[in-house]
Design a protein around this motif. Structure first.
Motif, PDB file in Angstrom:
ATOM      1  N   PRO A 141       0.805  -1.228   0.000  1.00  0.00           N
ATOM      2  CA  PRO A 141       0.000   0.000   0.000  1.00  0.00           C
ATOM      3  C   PRO A 141       0.835   1.273   0.000  1.00  0.00           C
ATOM      4  CG  PRO A 141      -0.930  -1.609   1.513  1.00  0.00           C
ATOM      5  CD  PRO A 141       0.347  -2.187   1.023  1.00  0.00           C
ATOM      6  N   GLU A 144       1.716   1.976  -3.579  1.00  0.00           N
ATOM      7  CA  GLU A 144       0.565   2.464  -4.345  1.00  0.00           C
ATOM      8  C   GLU A 144       0.230   3.912  -4.001  1.00  0.00           C
ATOM      9  OE1 GLU A 144      -2.431  -0.335  -3.388  1.00  0.00           O
ATOM     10  OE2 GLU A 144      -1.551  -1.976  -4.587  1.00  0.00           O
ATOM     11  N   LYS A 145       0.408   4.280  -2.726  1.00  0.00           N
ATOM     12  CA  LYS A 145       0.098   5.651  -2.304  1.00  0.00           C
ATOM     13  C   LYS A 145       1.271   6.602  -2.516  1.00  0.00           C
ATOM     14  CE  LYS A 145      -3.139   4.101   1.272  1.00  0.00           C
ATOM     15  NZ  LYS A 145      -3.419   4.089   2.734  1.00  0.00           N
ATOM     16  N   ASP A 147       3.877   6.799  -0.480  1.00  0.00           N
ATOM     17  CA  ASP A 147       4.228   7.298   0.851  1.00  0.00           C
ATOM     18  C   ASP A 147       5.711   7.029   1.102  1.00  0.00           C
ATOM     19  OD1 ASP A 147       4.389   8.112   3.435  1.00  0.00           O
ATOM     20  OD2 ASP A 147       2.781   6.825   4.202  1.00  0.00           O
ATOM     21  N   ARG A 153       7.958   0.353   1.689  1.00  0.00           N
ATOM     22  CA  ARG A 153       7.972   0.639   0.254  1.00  0.00           C
ATOM     23  C   ARG A 153       9.257   0.129  -0.390  1.00  0.00           C
ATOM     24  NH1 ARG A 153      10.876   5.253  -1.364  1.00  0.00           N
ATOM     25  NH2 ARG A 153       9.438   5.442  -3.109  1.00  0.00           N
TER      26      ARG A 153
END
Length: 281
Positions: A141, A144-145, A147, A153
């Motif tokens: 996630p 995908e964001k 961040d 990540r």
């Protein structure tokens, strides 16, 4: 030579010597007052999160591994299943189903080992209702964001901690750093300064007692009356758990970035002085 002419000559030599002495004194005074200021000794920390998954293979690597897998299976066929499994048993049927899956993966979806298997075992594979195991997604996630504060990540890459200081600093985005106290070893100063800037809620390890690189720069204008710039000795460190919680008010933001992402954030001079210390993967 008359007395008047001798007196005049002596006066000229005296004035000449006095002027020479004044000039020498001025040059000596200028040498003392214009002595260059030293650089301040600092320590920088390249805090690294190592890859947590294997990197995605290239097309050439995938083709090579597939080729090696086909050779390996061809050399080990036929497998003596009758020696390990009772003929007609449930274990033998399960093994044959798994074997067909492996053969399809190695040689293609339309591959079947024997013609007689196609009518029996292949039918069982298609109607057994068992789902094939699927690997976990490589994107999290945080990916995908976008961040950049999350350690989850870019799992296949090395990430480095970058902090954002004051806009008045020469290098706003930089690696964590601090200053060594008198008589303090540099590697201990690196550990202390890392916790001082980024908080104690991290399980970290300073790799070795010797720095891996040096970055030297000068202050802009008369920023410091005592020092003309800094000599930053960088130490490599790893993070195993935890997260950054900035303690000092001078730290406004932080990010976990790959080598390519760091280049776009820091000043060009800072990038050229530190890029060779970072991993390409």
């Amino acid at each position: 030579m008359s007395t008047s002419s001798l007196l005049t000559r002596c006066q000229r030599e005296l004035h000449h010597n006095i002027g020479f002495a004044h000039g020498l004194a001025k040059r000596g005074l200028a040498t003392v007052t214009e002595a260059p200021k030293p650089h301040r000794l600092a320590v920088g920390i390249l805090l690294n999160r190592a890859p947590i998954i294997t990197r995605t293979p290239t097309k050439f690597e995938r083709e090579f591994y597939g080729y090696q897998q086909r050779i390996q299976r061809a050399l080990h066929n036929p497998f003596p299943s009758e020696f390990y499994f009772k003929q007609g048993s449930l274990l033998e049927a399960q093994f044959n189903q798994d074997e067909i899956r492996r053969e399809r993966k190695a040689f293609g979806k339309d591959f079947v080992k024997d013609a007689e298997d196609k009518s029996s075992l292949l039918l069982n594979v298609e109607t057994s209702g068992e789902e094939e195991e699927k690997p976990m997604p490589r994107l999290t996630p945080a990916d995908e964001k976008g961040d950049v504060r999350k350690l989850e990540r870019s799992g296949s890459r090395n990430l480095y901690l970058l902090v954002k200081g004051s806009s008045k600093d020469k290098y706003e985005w930089r690696f964590p750093k601090g200053y060594a106290e008198t008589g303090e070893p540099l590697h201990e100063a690196a550990k202390r300064d890392l916790h001082a800037e980024c908080g104690p809620n991290m399980n970290t390890w300073i790799v070795g007692r010797r720095p891996i690189g040096l970055f030297e720069y000068n202050y802009e204008g008369q920023a410091d009356p005592q020092f003309s710039g800094e000599k930053v000795f960088f130490f490599k460190a790893h993070i195993f758990a935890g997260q950054v919680h900035a303690v000092e008010k001078s730290i406004n933001d932080f990010a976990w970035l790959t080598k390519e992402e760091i280049e776009s954030r820091v000043a060009k001079e800072y990038w050229l002085g530190t890029r060779d210390m970072l991993s390409d993967f």
